[in-house]
Design a protein around this motif. Structure first.
Motif, PDB file in Angstrom:
ATOM      1  N   GLY A 186       2.363 -14.251   2.066  1.00 32.78           N
ATOM      2  CA  GLY A 186       1.192 -13.807   2.809  1.00 32.78           C
ATOM      3  C   GLY A 186       1.295 -12.353   3.221  1.00 32.78           C
ATOM      4  N   GLU A 187       2.105 -11.569   2.480  1.00 32.69           N
ATOM      5  CA  GLU A 187       2.318 -10.153   2.797  1.00 32.69           C
ATOM      6  C   GLU A 187       1.208  -9.300   2.190  1.00 32.69           C
ATOM      7  OE1 GLU A 187       7.102  -9.909   2.482  1.00 32.69           O
ATOM      8  OE2 GLU A 187       6.009 -10.807   0.809  1.00 32.69           O
ATOM      9  N   LEU A 188       0.614  -8.464   3.014  1.00 33.09           N
ATOM     10  CA  LEU A 188      -0.497  -7.608   2.605  1.00 33.09           C
ATOM     11  C   LEU A 188      -0.097  -6.142   2.687  1.00 33.09           C
ATOM     12  CD1 LEU A 188      -3.154  -9.432   4.774  1.00 33.09           C
ATOM     13  CD2 LEU A 188      -2.918  -9.679   2.322  1.00 33.09           C
ATOM     14  N   LEU A 189      -0.828  -5.308   1.976  1.00 33.64           N
ATOM     15  CA  LEU A 189      -0.486  -3.892   1.920  1.00 33.64           C
ATOM     16  C   LEU A 189      -1.748  -3.037   1.855  1.00 33.64           C
ATOM     17  CD1 LEU A 189       1.575  -1.548   1.523  1.00 33.64           C
ATOM     18  CD2 LEU A 189       1.439  -2.018  -0.932  1.00 33.64           C
ATOM     19  N   VAL A 190      -1.856  -2.084   2.786  1.00 25.71           N
ATOM     20  CA  VAL A 190      -2.866  -1.020   2.701  1.00 25.71           C
ATOM     21  C   VAL A 190      -2.105   0.246   2.322  1.00 25.71           C
ATOM     22  CG1 VAL A 190      -4.697   0.239   3.886  1.00 25.71           C
ATOM     23  CG2 VAL A 190      -4.232  -2.151   4.490  1.00 25.71           C
ATOM     24  N   ASP A 191      -2.126   0.593   1.067  1.00 26.99           N
ATOM     25  CA  ASP A 191      -1.318   1.689   0.547  1.00 26.99           C
ATOM     26  C   ASP A 191      -2.035   3.034   0.736  1.00 26.99           C
ATOM     27  OD1 ASP A 191       0.504   3.245  -0.701  1.00 26.99           O
ATOM     28  OD2 ASP A 191       0.425   2.220  -2.626  1.00 26.99           O
ATOM     29  N   ARG A 192      -1.273   4.064   1.142  1.00 30.68           N
ATOM     30  CA  ARG A 192      -1.853   5.406   1.313  1.00 30.68           C
ATOM     31  C   ARG A 192      -2.470   5.909   0.017  1.00 30.68           C
ATOM     32  NH1 ARG A 192      -4.352   9.104   1.160  1.00 30.68           N
ATOM     33  NH2 ARG A 192      -4.209  11.141   2.163  1.00 30.68           N
ATOM     34  N   GLY A 234      -3.454   3.149  10.621  1.00 33.30           N
ATOM     35  CA  GLY A 234      -4.301   2.001  10.336  1.00 33.30           C
ATOM     36  C   GLY A 234      -3.468   0.753  10.120  1.00 33.30           C
ATOM     37  N   THR A 235      -4.034  -0.387  10.471  1.00 31.81           N
ATOM     38  CA  THR A 235      -3.337  -1.653  10.304  1.00 31.81           C
ATOM     39  C   THR A 235      -4.359  -2.779  10.280  1.00 31.81           C
ATOM     40  OG1 THR A 235      -1.559  -3.058  11.190  1.00 31.81           O
ATOM     41  CG2 THR A 235      -3.064  -2.056  12.774  1.00 31.81           C
ATOM     42  N   PRO A 292       2.582   1.199   5.170  1.00 32.07           N
ATOM     43  CA  PRO A 292       3.525   2.223   5.631  1.00 32.07           C
ATOM     44  C   PRO A 292       3.555   2.311   7.157  1.00 32.07           C
ATOM     45  CG  PRO A 292       1.526   3.230   4.763  1.00 32.07           C
ATOM     46  CD  PRO A 292       1.444   1.779   4.422  1.00 32.07           C
ATOM     47  N   GLN A 293       4.738   2.536   7.706  1.00 33.13           N
ATOM     48  CA  GLN A 293       4.877   2.681   9.154  1.00 33.13           C
ATOM     49  C   GLN A 293       4.541   4.103   9.610  1.00 33.13           C
ATOM     50  OE1 GLN A 293       5.555  -0.109  11.010  1.00 33.13           O
ATOM     51  NE2 GLN A 293       5.334  -1.075   8.990  1.00 33.13           N
ATOM     52  N   THR A 294       4.437   5.000   8.678  1.00 33.05           N
ATOM     53  CA  THR A 294       4.077   6.388   8.986  1.00 33.05           C
ATOM     54  C   THR A 294       2.565   6.558   8.922  1.00 33.05           C
ATOM     55  OG1 THR A 294       4.362   6.973   6.671  1.00 33.05           O
ATOM     56  CG2 THR A 294       6.258   7.268   8.117  1.00 33.05           C
ATOM     57  N   PRO A 295       2.016   7.613   9.553  1.00 27.75           N
ATOM     58  CA  PRO A 295       0.569   7.826   9.529  1.00 27.75           C
ATOM     59  C   PRO A 295       0.039   8.023   8.106  1.00 27.75           C
ATOM     60  CG  PRO A 295       1.578   9.139  11.264  1.00 27.75           C
ATOM     61  CD  PRO A 295       2.711   8.579  10.439  1.00 27.75           C
TER      62      PRO A 295
END
Length: 319
Positions: A206-212, A293-294, A307-310
């Motif tokens: 159930g892992e999701l990702l919003v990639d830069r 964003g999250t 990513p944990q960075t902006p």
């Protein structure tokens, strides 16, 4: 061939048995016959739903019995080598099955999607009502059927057991667990066979990702290419992008919500039909600000692997 039925002893009863006797002693192995009824009362009322030549009332096959088995088709998810299944998404599993008497002789199918674990996640198909059920509370069965490979044959020997299903959020999220389906086929004579389906091994995530790299940022219609941008106060920053599954890389196909922040300004964006879009104002005071964003109010078991960075930095200047 027309055969007269043997009449019941009492014709005055409202209900009784009419009998047909057939001698099949000389029939060859694999032969079959089809039949329908032509019955009318003295007033000429025809018995309804009694079949016809084109659509017989029943078919009877004469063949040596044998236990059901796997078919000749390769069982495959169609999702590549390393199969990941995700919550809230529809999945289709197809298992090739075979029976020497035809797949209509199969009385029950037990497909345990996780047959190598304590929680077997069983899907049980019954030949009586042609439906599936499961005791797994996080499993939704959307459709379930047996499709003959040769629909024109009355007794097709081979077919596909096809189940369309989805897992709800909250299913066991252990990403290290390799799950192997197990299949049990039973026929109406009580014969059965069991199979491990290693070609259908799968994992769950159930892992999701919003990639830069998948996010588009722009101001005034011009796209921002770098990680930092000079802008004036109260400038509209347009945000758009998508969400993908961290393990498989496939696009997420369900509605979600995200929240983007810059300074003390937040904006909630809806993720619908594979993308999200919206805008946020830059701060009024000059300075350097980060855009983060999250996921907002994520489903039970969702893990944001973004990513944990902006996502970007903005230098607000009144020039």
């Amino acid at each position: 061939v027309v055969k007269d039925l043997i009449l019941p002893d009492k014709l005055t009863y409202l209900q009784a048995d009419y009998t047909l006797e057939m001698d099949t002693s000389l029939a060859s192995d694999g032969s079959f016959f089809s039949a329908w009824l032509e019955i009318a009362d003295p007033a000429g009322n025809i018995l309804a739903n009694s079949g016809s030549y084109q659509e017989p009332l029943f078919n009877v096959q004469l063949r040596s019995d044998g236990a059901p088995s796997l078919g000749s088709n390769i069982n495959d998810w169609g999702l590549g080598e390393n199969v990941w299944i995700h919550p809230g998404e529809s999945n289709i599993v197809e298992v090739s099955i075979w029976d020497s008497n035809g797949i209509s002789d199969i009385s029950e199918i037990n497909l345990a999607l996780s047959g190598n674990t304590f929680d077997r996640v069983e899907i049980i198909w019954s030949g009586v009502d042609q439906t599936c059920y499961s005791a797994e509370i996080y499993l939704d069965i959307e459709s379930c059927e047996i499709i003959p490979l040769e629909p024109s044959e009355v007794f097709s020997l081979e077919g596909l057991f096809v189940v369309n299903f989805s897992f709800e959020w909250g299913f066991n999220p252990d990403v290290s667990l390799l799950r192997r389906p197990h299949l049990m086929l039973s026929d109406y004579q009580g014969q059965s066979n069991n199979f491990d389906l290693s070609s259908l091994d799968w994992k769950f995530s159930g892992e999701l990702l919003v990639d830069r790299d998948g996010i588009s940022l722009s101001t005034g219609g011009e796209e921002i290419d770098g990680l930092a941008e000079w802008i004036t106060p109260r400038t509209d920053i347009d945000i758009s992008g998508g969400i993908e599954w961290y393990r498989s890389g496939r696009d997420v196909d369900q509605p979600l919500e995200l929240i983007f922040s810059i300074s003390d300004t937040d904006v909630e964006l809806d993720y619908i039909d594979g993308d999200f879009s919206g805008s946020i104002f830059s701060p009024l005071e000059p300075g350097t600000y980060s855009l983060t964003g999250t996921l907002f109010d994520p489903p039970n078991g969702a893990i944001d692997k973004g990513p944990q960075t902006p996502f970007a930095w903005f230098i607000v200047d009144e020039i």
